[in-house]
Design an enzyme around this catalytic site. Structure first.
Site, PDB file in Angstrom:
ATOM      1  N   GLU A 138      35.685  54.450  32.542  1.00  0.00           N
ATOM      2  CA  GLU A 138      36.047  53.073  32.894  1.00  0.00           C
ATOM      3  C   GLU A 138      36.946  52.448  31.829  1.00  0.00           C
ATOM      4  O   GLU A 138      37.872  51.715  32.139  1.00  0.00           O
ATOM      5  CB  GLU A 138      34.782  52.211  33.092  1.00  0.00           C
ATOM      6  CG  GLU A 138      34.015  52.539  34.367  1.00  0.00           C
ATOM      7  CD  GLU A 138      34.851  52.319  35.634  1.00  0.00           C
ATOM      8  OE1 GLU A 138      35.827  51.553  35.600  1.00  0.00           O
ATOM      9  OE2 GLU A 138      34.534  52.950  36.650  1.00  0.00           O
ATOM     10  N   GLN A 175      44.124  49.636  32.181  1.00  0.00           N
ATOM     11  CA  GLN A 175      45.533  49.630  31.739  1.00  0.00           C
ATOM     12  C   GLN A 175      46.138  51.028  31.643  1.00  0.00           C
ATOM     13  O   GLN A 175      47.127  51.231  30.946  1.00  0.00           O
ATOM     14  CB  GLN A 175      45.682  48.927  30.387  1.00  0.00           C
ATOM     15  CG  GLN A 175      45.333  47.457  30.463  1.00  0.00           C
ATOM     16  CD  GLN A 175      44.629  46.959  29.231  1.00  0.00           C
ATOM     17  OE1 GLN A 175      43.775  47.625  28.671  1.00  0.00           O
ATOM     18  NE2 GLN A 175      44.975  45.775  28.817  1.00  0.00           N
ATOM     19  N   GLY A 200      47.515  54.639  24.471  1.00  0.00           N
ATOM     20  CA  GLY A 200      47.937  53.256  24.245  1.00  0.00           C
ATOM     21  C   GLY A 200      46.767  52.293  24.177  1.00  0.00           C
ATOM     22  O   GLY A 200      45.615  52.675  24.350  1.00  0.00           O
ATOM     23  N   TYR A 247      33.706  43.257  34.096  1.00  0.00           N
ATOM     24  CA  TYR A 247      34.086  44.394  34.934  1.00  0.00           C
ATOM     25  C   TYR A 247      33.411  45.689  34.443  1.00  0.00           C
ATOM     26  O   TYR A 247      32.767  46.408  35.218  1.00  0.00           O
ATOM     27  CB  TYR A 247      35.617  44.589  34.953  1.00  0.00           C
ATOM     28  CG  TYR A 247      35.967  45.920  35.550  1.00  0.00           C
ATOM     29  CD1 TYR A 247      36.022  46.073  36.927  1.00  0.00           C
ATOM     30  CD2 TYR A 247      36.130  47.052  34.748  1.00  0.00           C
ATOM     31  CE1 TYR A 247      36.252  47.312  37.499  1.00  0.00           C
ATOM     32  CE2 TYR A 247      36.361  48.296  35.305  1.00  0.00           C
ATOM     33  CZ  TYR A 247      36.424  48.416  36.679  1.00  0.00           C
ATOM     34  OH  TYR A 247      36.625  49.647  37.230  1.00  0.00           O
ATOM     35  N   ASP A 282      38.248  44.282  40.096  1.00  0.00           N
ATOM     36  CA  ASP A 282      39.454  44.581  39.314  1.00  0.00           C
ATOM     37  C   ASP A 282      40.652  44.244  40.198  1.00  0.00           C
ATOM     38  O   ASP A 282      40.483  43.679  41.291  1.00  0.00           O
ATOM     39  CB  ASP A 282      39.462  46.043  38.842  1.00  0.00           C
ATOM     40  CG  ASP A 282      39.602  47.017  40.001  1.00  0.00           C
ATOM     41  OD1 ASP A 282      39.554  46.593  41.174  1.00  0.00           O
ATOM     42  OD2 ASP A 282      39.778  48.221  39.744  1.00  0.00           O
ATOM     43  N   CYS A 328      48.249  50.360  56.357  1.00  0.00           N
ATOM     44  CA  CYS A 328      47.296  49.708  57.265  1.00  0.00           C
ATOM     45  C   CYS A 328      46.950  50.606  58.458  1.00  0.00           C
ATOM     46  O   CYS A 328      45.844  50.530  58.996  1.00  0.00           O
ATOM     47  CB  CYS A 328      47.851  48.374  57.754  1.00  0.00           C
ATOM     48  SG  CYS A 328      48.230  47.246  56.397  1.00  0.00           S
ATOM     49  N   CYS A 371      40.646  42.880  59.028  1.00  0.00           N
ATOM     50  CA  CYS A 371      41.619  42.359  58.056  1.00  0.00           C
ATOM     51  C   CYS A 371      42.392  41.169  58.620  1.00  0.00           C
ATOM     52  O   CYS A 371      43.168  41.291  59.562  1.00  0.00           O
ATOM     53  CB  CYS A 371      42.586  43.471  57.659  1.00  0.00           C
ATOM     54  SG  CYS A 371      43.788  42.919  56.439  1.00  0.00           S
TER      55      CYS A 371
HETATM   56  S1  SF4 Z   1      42.752  45.896  54.044  1.00  0.00           S
HETATM   57 FE1  SF4 Z   1      44.241  45.014  55.433  1.00  0.00          FE
HETATM   58  S2  SF4 Z   1      46.140  44.972  54.277  1.00  0.00           S
HETATM   59 FE2  SF4 Z   1      44.774  46.387  53.220  1.00  0.00          FE
HETATM   60  S3  SF4 Z   1      45.330  48.391  54.070  1.00  0.00           S
HETATM   61 FE3  SF4 Z   1      43.588  47.573  55.247  1.00  0.00          FE
HETATM   62  S4  SF4 Z   1      44.549  46.584  56.976  1.00  0.00           S
HETATM   63 FE4  SF4 Z   1      46.142  46.852  55.462  1.00  0.00          FE
END
Ligand code: SF4
Length: 396
Positions: free
Chosen positions: A56, A61, A100, A139, A157, A218, A227
């Protein structure tokens, strides 16, 4: 658009509003996708608190591909918290060389000593206690405790924040503190508490491999059905891009002394004097310059290290970017018969700008890359021939 959120007051209204049945559906789909599609990574499939903690910290970074190159080597050298705690700081920094952000290595080392001394060699299980360790924030504590011990703590994150923001069509700057707090609450609300470690890794994996910052996939997203950004056709606008700070241009002249045996001089400044951009790391003597780089470097070497420098040879410049700084590195080769000895003593009481000179080491040029140095220092070493390329004079 009615469901798109603006602003970020911490409110009881979740940023990703889901009914109980929807939440269960989202969890089921994401976990099934993760089981089938997760990348095979060496820190997966273990519940060893030490190994998870190291991974982790490395992954902060640092891209996965880069962390992969170091993770196994680091563990081979420091296989457990005791070995890390007992190591010398220089050895830890050396094993970290190239990754780094060396403060991470220093904090790891200090935290390992505390874990050994105060917690019997085990990463503390209570979040508040874990967060008292150097370098362990909210985190890291949530990641280690959920994956190693199954504690019901959600991670947030950049990857998870982006997924959540798109799922809820959340507008505004995600890193703005009240927005971030609201996202933390949301991450905790949708956490799959029966397997929080797996859930956290699944959310991060989705953000890293499917719901990517640019051109998210998507079409193969397991949670596309839920979504809001996709439904509202605003995926590309979320998250809002931060305003870029105009880059500051800096020129840094550095001297690579080289004796007949191929040894050079590295310094480790105590403070952060003018021109030393990589404080506390081993580096070539360097100074920020404005116009006449060679004259200014010559003066710096004389005033700070007491070095007389006839015969500086300009090498090929290199570019280097650190956050908003756009740095032009101007390396100069200074062939010497012998490296100066007792340099530290030579400059006692002669500290320009009230700056201590710190430590000085004579090192084979070819081995500079194995020292805890920044990538800028390694670029300068390569310009001087450390990588096998001959150092060629560069007309200025
Ligand atoms: S969460 Fe939404 S924006 Fe992200 S890949 Fe899935 S469908 Fe696409």
């Amino acid at each position: 658009v009615a469901r798109a959120k603006h602003g970020a007051a911490r409110s009881p209204e979740p940023l990703v509003p889901l009914t109980g049945a929807e939440l269960r559906g989202l969890q089921r789909r994401l976990l099934a996708w993760f089981r089938r599609n997760q990348r095979s990574l060496p820190w997966r499939g273990t519940r060893d608190h030490y190994r998870i903690w190291i991974s982790e910290v490395m992954l902060q970074q640092t891209r996965v591909a880069a962390a992969l190159r170091y993770y196994k080597k680091f563990l081979a050298r420091f296989p457990n918290v005791g070995a890390l705690a007992r190591a010398r700081t220089e050895s830890v920094l050396e094993a970290w060389a190239g990754l780094g952000y060396y403060s991470r290595a220093r904090n790891l080392h200090r935290a390992a000593r505390e874990i050994l001394r105060r917690h019997g060699g085990r990463f503390p299980r209570k979040p508040a206690v874990a967060r008292e360790l150097p370098g362990v924030g909210r985190y890291t504590a949530a990641a280690v405790l959920s994956i190693a011990y199954g504690e019901p703590l959600a991670v947030l994150d950049g990857n998870v924040a982006r997924v959540l923001a798109r799922l809820g069509a959340v507008r505004g700057r995600l890193r703005e503190p009240s927005q971030w707090n609201a996202l933390e609450d949301t991450a905790q609300t949708i956490l799959f508490t029966s397997a929080p470690g797996t859930w956290n890794q699944a959310m991060m994996e989705l953000g890293a491999t499917v719901c990517t910052p640019r051109a998210p996939s998507c079409g193969r997203c397991p949670v596309a059905h839920f979504c809001q950004a996709l439904a509202l056709d605003c995926v590309e606008q979320i998250p809002e891009k931060p305003k870029r700070r105009a880059p500051v241009r800096v020129q840094l002249a550095a001297a690579v002394l080289l004796d007949s045996k191929g040894r050079t001089l590295l310094v480790q400044p105590k403070d952060n004097p003018r021109g030393v951009l990589f404080s506390r790391m081993w580096q070539f003597p360097a100074v920020e310059v404005a116009e006449d780089a060679e004259t200014e470097l010559r003066r710096h070497l004389h005033e700070t290290y007491g070095l007389a420098t006839a015969g500086l040879i300009a090498l090929r410049p290199a570019r280097h970017a650190v956050t908003f700084r756009d740095i032009t590195l101007l390396p100069y080769l200074l062939p010497v018969v012998e490296l100066p000895r007792g340099l530290r003593q030579a400059v006692k009481g002669k500290q320009s700008d009230g700056v201590g000179t710190g430590a000085v080491a004579s090192v084979p040029l070819a081995e500079v890359e194995r020292w805890p140095t920044s990538s800028a220092t390694r670029k300068i070493a390569r310009a001087a021939g450390a990588g096998g390329q001959p150092a060629l004079p560069f007309p200025v």
